[in-house]
Design an enzyme around this catalytic site. Structure first.
Site, PDB file in Angstrom:
ATOM      1  N   SER A 103      37.983 -45.151 -54.054  1.00 42.24           N
ATOM      2  CA  SER A 103      37.257 -45.648 -52.897  1.00 42.24           C
ATOM      3  C   SER A 103      36.933 -44.470 -51.987  1.00 42.24           C
ATOM      4  O   SER A 103      37.762 -44.026 -51.206  1.00 42.24           O
ATOM      5  CB  SER A 103      38.096 -46.687 -52.141  1.00 42.24           C
ATOM      6  OG  SER A 103      38.391 -47.784 -52.978  1.00 42.24           O
ATOM      7  N   HIS A 108      26.646 -34.159 -50.323  1.00 42.66           N
ATOM      8  CA  HIS A 108      26.466 -32.710 -50.416  1.00 42.66           C
ATOM      9  C   HIS A 108      24.975 -32.431 -50.252  1.00 42.66           C
ATOM     10  O   HIS A 108      24.136 -33.167 -50.783  1.00 42.66           O
ATOM     11  CB  HIS A 108      26.936 -32.175 -51.773  1.00 42.66           C
ATOM     12  CG  HIS A 108      28.323 -32.589 -52.146  1.00 42.66           C
ATOM     13  ND1 HIS A 108      29.447 -31.979 -51.636  1.00 42.66           N
ATOM     14  CD2 HIS A 108      28.775 -33.568 -52.959  1.00 42.66           C
ATOM     15  CE1 HIS A 108      30.523 -32.559 -52.127  1.00 42.66           C
ATOM     16  NE2 HIS A 108      30.147 -33.534 -52.927  1.00 42.66           N
ATOM     17  N   CYS A 131      36.336 -49.985 -54.945  1.00 45.80           N
ATOM     18  CA  CYS A 131      36.998 -50.954 -55.803  1.00 45.80           C
ATOM     19  C   CYS A 131      37.427 -52.128 -54.930  1.00 45.80           C
ATOM     20  O   CYS A 131      37.466 -52.017 -53.709  1.00 45.80           O
ATOM     21  CB  CYS A 131      38.187 -50.346 -56.535  1.00 45.80           C
ATOM     22  SG  CYS A 131      39.432 -49.619 -55.469  1.00 45.80           S
TER      23      CYS A 131
END
Length: 258
Positions: A103, A108, A131
């Site tokens: 999770s 980036h 999840c």
């Protein structure tokens, strides 16, 4: 799809990945430097953290930890570990760290430019992996609108399985035919979209590119009034060529190329 009654924790991992591209024309070396400086200011680690925190709120998760970094000469990265808002009182996974690694939200950035033709490209790679009950699909529209997106590549995959109270395995817990099912109409009206989906493997891919082209939106440091018709046409061709290569994922040779 009816709501599942699960035995224990929902072990499905849902991962949404973005590649977002912004194209710009910066004619001179000074304009290129100014464009990169602009991106570093607008999409620095602090600003990216704000965007990802909004995403966390939108999908109904809690921030557990934030790691962020600005880079020299340019670029930034942010990673946020998240957990479900609803407390889980079932058996804990063997490794709490391993659970948290499922999770997370990361971003980036990669500014770059063509050395000769004046084309500059800014790419942001974003991954939202969850999840349990929370879904990264809720953040689609926010993320697309948070960046200056000329081309967007989206990947969504559901991994693993969970069990219902009868013990039967379930490999997906929601209906999806395409990522486009979760994109707002006003965004779909602005983009050409192409799908490559493998529903049986729970893999979905959508590519997007802007439909409308206004050269004024792509010039950095110049005005269309400063350009001759021939110059404007040449810049427009270079930008469209860049967009096409990114959208189709391959080099495209045009007349006059080597």
């Amino acid at each position: 799809m009816d709501k599942l009654r699960l035995h224990g924790f929902n072990n499905l991992t849902k991962s949404l990945s973005f590649n977002i591209y912004d194209i710009c024309y910066a004619r001179t070396g000074e304009q290129k430097k100014a464009y990169v400086a602009y991106l570093d200011e607008v999409f620095n680690a602090e600003r990216l953290t704000q965007i990802l925190t909004e995403v966390t709120d939108m999908i109904g998760a809690n921030v557990l930890n934030i790691a962020r970094q600005d880079y020299e000469p340019e670029g930034a990265s942010v990673t946020i570990l998240i957990a479900e808002e609803t407390a889980y009182d079932g058996p804990l996974p063997e490794s709490v760290v391993g659970h948290l690694d499922k999770s997370h939200i990361t971003v980036h950035t990669y500014p770059e430019f063509h050395p000769d033709h004046g084309i500059s490209t800014f790419r942001a790679d974003i991954d939202v992996s969850t999840c349990g009950l929370i879904s990264p699909l809720k953040a689609l529209n926010l993320l697309i609108n948070s960046f200056e997106s000329d081309v967007v590549a989206l990947d969504y995959r559901v991994r693993g399985f969970t069990r219902d109270v009868e013990g039967a395995k379930h490999f997906i817990d929601h209906q999806i035919h395409s990522i486009q099912d979760y994109i707002a109409d006003d965004i779909k009206n602005r983009y050409q979209m192409v799908d490559v989906n493998v529903p049986a493997e729970r893999i979905f891919h959508t590519k997007m590119r802007l439909l409308d082209f206004d050269i004024d939106d792509y010039l950095f440091g110049d005005s269309p009034n400063d350009l001759s018709t021939e110059e404007a046409d040449g810049i427009r061709e270079r930008i469209e060529h860049e967009v096409n290569e990114i959208f189709y994922g391959r080099n495209i040779v045009v007349d006059g190329d080597g």
